[in-house]
Design an enzyme around this catalytic site. Structure first.
Site, mmCIF file in Angstrom:
data_model
loop_
_atom_site.group_PDB
_atom_site.id
_atom_site.type_symbol
_atom_site.label_atom_id
_atom_site.label_comp_id
_atom_site.label_asym_id
_atom_site.label_seq_id
_atom_site.Cartn_x
_atom_site.Cartn_y
_atom_site.Cartn_z
ATOM 1 N N TYR A 1 0.827 -1.201 0.000
ATOM 2 C CA TYR A 1 0.000 0.000 0.000
ATOM 3 C C TYR A 1 0.869 1.262 0.000
ATOM 4 O O TYR A 1 1.837 1.360 0.753
ATOM 5 C CB TYR A 1 -0.937 0.024 1.204
ATOM 6 C CG TYR A 1 -2.058 -1.001 1.156
ATOM 7 C CD1 TYR A 1 -2.344 -1.727 0.004
ATOM 8 C CD2 TYR A 1 -2.842 -1.258 2.283
ATOM 9 C CE1 TYR A 1 -3.357 -2.668 -0.034
ATOM 10 C CE2 TYR A 1 -3.869 -2.196 2.251
ATOM 11 C CZ TYR A 1 -4.116 -2.899 1.094
ATOM 12 O OH TYR A 1 -5.123 -3.833 1.069
ATOM 13 N N SER B 1 -13.344 -4.006 -0.983
ATOM 14 C CA SER B 1 -14.080 -3.271 -2.030
ATOM 15 C C SER B 1 -15.582 -3.398 -1.816
ATOM 16 O O SER B 1 -16.347 -3.698 -2.740
ATOM 17 C CB SER B 1 -13.696 -3.773 -3.425
ATOM 18 O OG SER B 1 -14.214 -2.927 -4.435
ATOM 19 N N GLY C 1 -17.975 -1.699 -4.029
ATOM 20 C CA GLY C 1 -17.883 -2.050 -5.438
ATOM 21 C C GLY C 1 -17.531 -0.838 -6.271
ATOM 22 O O GLY C 1 -16.742 0.017 -5.869
ATOM 23 N N PHE D 1 -20.190 3.915 -6.768
ATOM 24 C CA PHE D 1 -20.004 5.370 -6.724
ATOM 25 C C PHE D 1 -18.991 5.876 -7.748
ATOM 26 O O PHE D 1 -18.748 7.074 -7.825
ATOM 27 C CB PHE D 1 -19.567 5.793 -5.313
ATOM 28 C CG PHE D 1 -20.624 5.573 -4.261
ATOM 29 C CD1 PHE D 1 -21.743 6.391 -4.195
ATOM 30 C CD2 PHE D 1 -20.502 4.536 -3.346
ATOM 31 C CE1 PHE D 1 -22.723 6.192 -3.227
ATOM 32 C CE2 PHE D 1 -21.472 4.329 -2.367
ATOM 33 C CZ PHE D 1 -22.581 5.156 -2.318
ATOM 34 N N THR D 2 -18.415 4.986 -8.537
ATOM 35 C CA THR D 2 -17.353 5.407 -9.453
ATOM 36 C C THR D 2 -17.647 5.139 -10.923
ATOM 37 O O THR D 2 -16.948 5.671 -11.792
ATOM 38 C CB THR D 2 -16.029 4.713 -9.096
ATOM 39 O OG1 THR D 2 -16.203 3.287 -9.146
ATOM 40 C CG2 THR D 2 -15.574 5.124 -7.698
ATOM 41 N N GLU D 3 -18.654 4.323 -11.221
ATOM 42 C CA GLU D 3 -18.928 3.982 -12.615
ATOM 43 C C GLU D 3 -20.407 4.165 -12.948
ATOM 44 O O GLU D 3 -21.278 3.847 -12.139
ATOM 45 C CB GLU D 3 -18.523 2.528 -12.901
ATOM 46 C CG GLU D 3 -17.024 2.275 -12.837
ATOM 47 C CD GLU D 3 -16.670 0.865 -13.277
ATOM 48 O OE1 GLU D 3 -17.527 0.200 -13.899
ATOM 49 O OE2 GLU D 3 -15.540 0.430 -12.999
#
Length: 287
Positions: A46, A200, A203, A206-208
């Site tokens: 990370y 995740s 999922g 909120f991004t796609e």
């Protein structure tokens, strides 16, 4: 071993996300601890191998007893970056690499032991006997208390577990990614009376912009007012509802989101509403 009901992921706390200062990291730790969320998830890679040290530097200056928190880390991925001279991305579960990785994580986290250590992703070249020998060394030296894997299939889990007892499999689960409900990994954890962990957990909702997320959004618009909850809370509750007692790892870098996710523990999603979300995810009614 007992973990907090929600695990706090640190992946986005450093240069892979918010690029927080040491003081901001302390604020996230304080917020988590105040809410009873005492388990923190790390991996050596990370922040291009920098986030563990950021956390360790921050935590070491706080008045929190080490035994009050549970620290998780992972190794196995060799990732080329400015902090490592690997020639290509690959997996390494050799005895030497695992031992060195644990020592480095302990140094960066400024602790004498890890509560849980995971093999990050399965390697085609992993040798269960060598891994078992290495885990035994780490347990006998008290550097690691418990062991598990991440992103392993059911058969890959058995391959390692038959050589050395594991306590969890950390896998991807969300309303967008529901494979674990039917591929045997969660069944296996329940049969062995082990708690899986999920990463995740939001999922890609909120991004796609996708047809799948459009369907999910329609269901959430119905459920949010019913439960007086936000979309993210309903999505987390979707995972918490499963009888495998999944431990979700929240990947946020904002204190207010940690509080919202903690509040999800009080939301009791009804069975039919759970299936509405599943149907929206797969795009058809269940068989």
């Amino acid at each position: 071993m007992k973990f907090s009901p929600i695990i706090v992921g640190t992946m986005r706390w450093g240069i892979w996300g918010a690029n927080h200062s040491e003081r901001e990291v302390q604020g996230l730790i304080e917020t988590s601890m105040d809410l009873g969320l005492s388990t923190f998830d790390h991996a050596d890679i990370y922040g291009n191998y920098t986030t563990e040290k950021l956390f360790g530097d921050a935590f070491s200056k706080m008045e929190i007893k080490r035994e009050e928190v549970q620290l998780i880390s992972k190794c196995g991925i060799e990732m080329p970056c400015e902090n490592r001279d690997f020639k290509l991305k690959s997996y390494n579960f050799s005895k030497e690499h695992i031992l060195n990785s644990v020592d480095k994580s302990l140094e960066n986290l400024k602790t004498d032991y890890l509560d849980l250590f995971l093999l990050h992703r399965p390697s085609p070249l992993m040798n269960p006997e060598e891994i078992a020998e290495t885990f035994g060394i780490l347990r006998e030296s008290h550097k690691v208390r418990h062991f598990g894997v991440s992103n392993f299939s059911a058969s890959q889990f058995d391959l390692i577990n038959d050589a050395f007892p594991l306590v969890t499999n950390q896998i991807e689960i969300s309303v967008n990614q529901t494979n674990a409900f039917c591929d045997g990994t969660l069944d296996q954890m329940m049969l062995r009376k082990l708690q899986p962990m999920a990463w995740s957990v939001m999922g890609n909702f909120f991004t796609e912009n996708s047809v799948q997320n459009f369907r999910i959004k329609k269901v959430l618009d119905e459920l949010c007012p019913k439960y007086d909850a936000e979309e993210s809370q309903i999505l987390l509750t979707f995972i918490l509802k499963h009888p495998a007692k999944i431990l979700p790892i929240i990947g946020t870098s904002k204190p207010e989101n940690i509080r919202k996710f903690s509040d999800s523990l009080s939301v009791n999603l009804e069975r039919e509403d759970w299936f509405k979300l599943l149907e929206a995810s797969v795009g058809k009614e269940v068989k």
